[in-house]
Write a protein that holds these residues in place. Structure first.
Motif, PDB file in Angstrom:
ATOM      1  N   GLY A  13     -20.182  28.488 -16.757  1.00 10.24           N
ATOM      2  CA  GLY A  13     -21.096  27.338 -16.843  1.00 10.24           C
ATOM      3  C   GLY A  13     -20.848  26.332 -16.494  1.00 10.24           C
ATOM      4  O   GLY A  13     -20.944  24.755 -16.822  1.00 10.24           O
ATOM      5  N   ARG A  14     -19.788  25.779 -15.154  1.00  4.74           N
ATOM      6  CA  ARG A  14     -19.544  24.783 -15.006  1.00  4.74           C
ATOM      7  C   ARG A  14     -20.757  24.171 -13.901  1.00  4.74           C
ATOM      8  O   ARG A  14     -21.676  25.250 -13.027  1.00  4.74           O
ATOM      9  N   GLU A  15     -21.029  23.705 -14.052  1.00  2.45           N
ATOM     10  CA  GLU A  15     -21.976  22.909 -13.059  1.00  2.45           C
ATOM     11  C   GLU A  15     -21.178  23.423 -11.400  1.00  2.45           C
ATOM     12  O   GLU A  15     -20.005  22.863 -11.172  1.00  2.45           O
ATOM     13  N   VAL A  16     -21.998  23.450 -10.336  1.00  3.87           N
ATOM     14  CA  VAL A  16     -21.910  23.666  -8.961  1.00  3.87           C
ATOM     15  C   VAL A  16     -22.879  22.478  -8.377  1.00  3.87           C
ATOM     16  O   VAL A  16     -23.802  21.847  -8.315  1.00  3.87           O
ATOM     17  N   TYR A  17     -22.388  21.872  -7.241  1.00  2.00           N
ATOM     18  CA  TYR A  17     -22.178  20.565  -6.466  1.00  2.00           C
ATOM     19  C   TYR A  17     -22.250  20.461  -5.296  1.00  2.00           C
ATOM     20  O   TYR A  17     -21.377  21.218  -5.255  1.00  2.00           O
ATOM     21  N   SER A  18     -22.883  20.225  -4.853  1.00  2.00           N
ATOM     22  CA  SER A  18     -22.559  19.942  -2.795  1.00  2.00           C
ATOM     23  C   SER A  18     -21.448  18.713  -2.368  1.00  2.00           C
ATOM     24  O   SER A  18     -21.188  18.042  -3.714  1.00  2.00           O
ATOM     25  N   ASN A  19     -20.990  18.686  -1.790  1.00  2.00           N
ATOM     26  CA  ASN A  19     -19.527  17.851  -0.934  1.00  2.00           C
ATOM     27  C   ASN A  19     -20.994  16.665  -1.578  1.00  2.00           C
ATOM     28  O   ASN A  19     -20.094  15.287  -0.777  1.00  2.00           O
ATOM     29  N   ASN A  20     -22.249  16.774  -1.020  1.00  2.00           N
ATOM     30  CA  ASN A  20     -22.977  15.667  -0.700  1.00  2.00           C
ATOM     31  C   ASN A  20     -23.267  14.535  -2.336  1.00  2.00           C
ATOM     32  O   ASN A  20     -24.493  13.831  -2.439  1.00  2.00           O
ATOM     33  N   GLY A  21     -22.856  15.368  -3.330  1.00  2.00           N
ATOM     34  CA  GLY A  21     -23.328  15.105  -4.840  1.00  2.00           C
ATOM     35  C   GLY A  21     -24.910  15.383  -5.225  1.00  2.00           C
ATOM     36  O   GLY A  21     -25.054  15.244  -6.486  1.00  2.00           O
ATOM     37  N   VAL A  22     -25.224  16.525  -4.109  1.00  2.00           N
ATOM     38  CA  VAL A  22     -26.490  17.517  -4.798  1.00  2.00           C
ATOM     39  C   VAL A  22     -26.388  18.533  -6.091  1.00  2.00           C
ATOM     40  O   VAL A  22     -25.694  19.554  -5.659  1.00  2.00           O
ATOM     41  N   PHE A  23     -26.983  17.896  -7.116  1.00  2.00           N
ATOM     42  CA  PHE A  23     -27.004  19.127  -7.958  1.00  2.00           C
ATOM     43  C   PHE A  23     -27.556  21.016  -7.368  1.00  2.00           C
ATOM     44  O   PHE A  23     -28.237  20.598  -6.591  1.00  2.00           O
ATOM     45  N   VAL A  24     -26.538  21.268  -7.795  1.00  2.00           N
ATOM     46  CA  VAL A  24     -26.839  23.465  -7.407  1.00  2.00           C
ATOM     47  C   VAL A  24     -27.431  23.503  -7.786  1.00  2.00           C
ATOM     48  O   VAL A  24     -28.180  24.769  -7.989  1.00  2.00           O
ATOM     49  N   LEU A  42     -19.351  33.450  -6.548  1.00  2.00           N
ATOM     50  CA  LEU A  42     -19.925  32.355  -7.610  1.00  2.00           C
ATOM     51  C   LEU A  42     -21.381  32.990  -8.062  1.00  2.00           C
ATOM     52  O   LEU A  42     -22.761  32.599  -6.779  1.00  2.00           O
ATOM     53  N   ALA A  43     -22.050  33.776  -9.335  1.00  2.00           N
ATOM     54  CA  ALA A  43     -24.097  33.268  -9.394  1.00  2.00           C
ATOM     55  C   ALA A  43     -23.975  32.659  -9.924  1.00  2.00           C
ATOM     56  O   ALA A  43     -23.222  32.189 -11.040  1.00  2.00           O
ATOM     57  N   LEU A  44     -25.041  31.707  -9.492  1.00  2.00           N
ATOM     58  CA  LEU A  44     -25.457  30.936  -9.820  1.00  2.00           C
ATOM     59  C   LEU A  44     -26.690  30.563 -10.753  1.00  2.00           C
ATOM     60  O   LEU A  44     -27.795  31.653 -10.260  1.00  2.00           O
ATOM     61  N   SER A  45     -26.965  29.956 -11.345  1.00  2.00           N
ATOM     62  CA  SER A  45     -28.351  30.362 -12.473  1.00  2.00           C
ATOM     63  C   SER A  45     -28.583  29.047 -12.940  1.00  2.00           C
ATOM     64  O   SER A  45     -28.296  27.775 -12.449  1.00  2.00           O
ATOM     65  N   ARG A  46     -29.827  28.093 -13.422  1.00  2.00           N
ATOM     66  CA  ARG A  46     -30.256  26.542 -13.434  1.00  2.00           C
ATOM     67  C   ARG A  46     -30.046  25.978 -12.623  1.00  2.00           C
ATOM     68  O   ARG A  46     -29.852  24.910 -12.495  1.00  2.00           O
ATOM     69  N   LEU A  47     -30.705  27.004 -10.924  1.00  2.00           N
ATOM     70  CA  LEU A  47     -30.833  26.256  -9.556  1.00  2.00           C
ATOM     71  C   LEU A  47     -31.504  25.276  -9.833  1.00  2.00           C
ATOM     72  O   LEU A  47     -32.214  24.671 -10.599  1.00  2.00           O
ATOM     73  N   ASN A  48     -31.441  24.084  -8.790  1.00  2.00           N
ATOM     74  CA  ASN A  48     -32.438  22.900  -8.430  1.00  2.00           C
ATOM     75  C   ASN A  48     -33.661  23.435  -7.506  1.00  2.00           C
ATOM     76  O   ASN A  48     -33.122  23.765  -6.722  1.00  2.00           O
ATOM     77  N   ASP A  49     -34.232  23.409  -8.840  1.00  2.00           N
ATOM     78  CA  ASP A  49     -36.018  23.884  -7.892  1.00  2.00           C
ATOM     79  C   ASP A  49     -35.976  23.211  -6.397  1.00  2.00           C
ATOM     80  O   ASP A  49     -36.304  23.361  -5.946  1.00  2.00           O
ATOM     81  N   GLU A  50     -35.364  22.115  -6.364  1.00  2.00           N
ATOM     82  CA  GLU A  50     -35.522  21.125  -5.195  1.00  2.00           C
ATOM     83  C   GLU A  50     -35.465  21.914  -3.802  1.00  2.00           C
ATOM     84  O   GLU A  50     -35.391  22.092  -3.189  1.00  2.00           O
TER      85      GLU A  50
END
Length: 98
Positions: A13-24, A42-50
């Motif tokens: 449930g935690r959000e994942v960001y790149s070290n440059n602050g971009v939501f992943v 880590l399996a990620l969902s709710r991905l950043n479309d960009e």
């Protein structure tokens, strides 16, 4: 990452960001190596479309190697995914998961 199973589940449930602050994306599940008793991905969902729209079908997720993780707190910081996605021939390319 060491800790009790309860501590590991707090990553979901935690959000994942790149070290440059971009939501992943958001952590949906954790991949474990039971023999080594270690988190391996880590399996990620709710991905950043960009970041993922040309690589991942809608409704799918990605599995990122845990070695990309740089910090875990209120959010999880990982290496700059944007740069890694620009090099698809690299061994550490993210893996699609259902």
């Amino acid at each position: 990452m060491e800790g009790t199973p309860e501590e590991l589940t707090t990553l979901v449930g935690r959000e994942v960001y790149s070290n440059n602050g971009v939501f992943v994306g958001e952590v949906d599940d954790i991949r474990l190596d039971l023999n080594r008793q270690a988190v391996t991905g880590l399996a990620l969902s709710r991905l950043n479309d960009e970041l993922f729209q040309s690589r991942v079908e809608p409704g799918k997720g990605v599995l990122i190697p845990y070695r990309w993780v740089r910090a875990v707190g209120d959010v999880i910081l990982i290496n700059d995914v944007v740069e890694r996605l620009k090099r698809p021939d690299e061994e550490e390319e993210s893996t699609l998961v259902a």
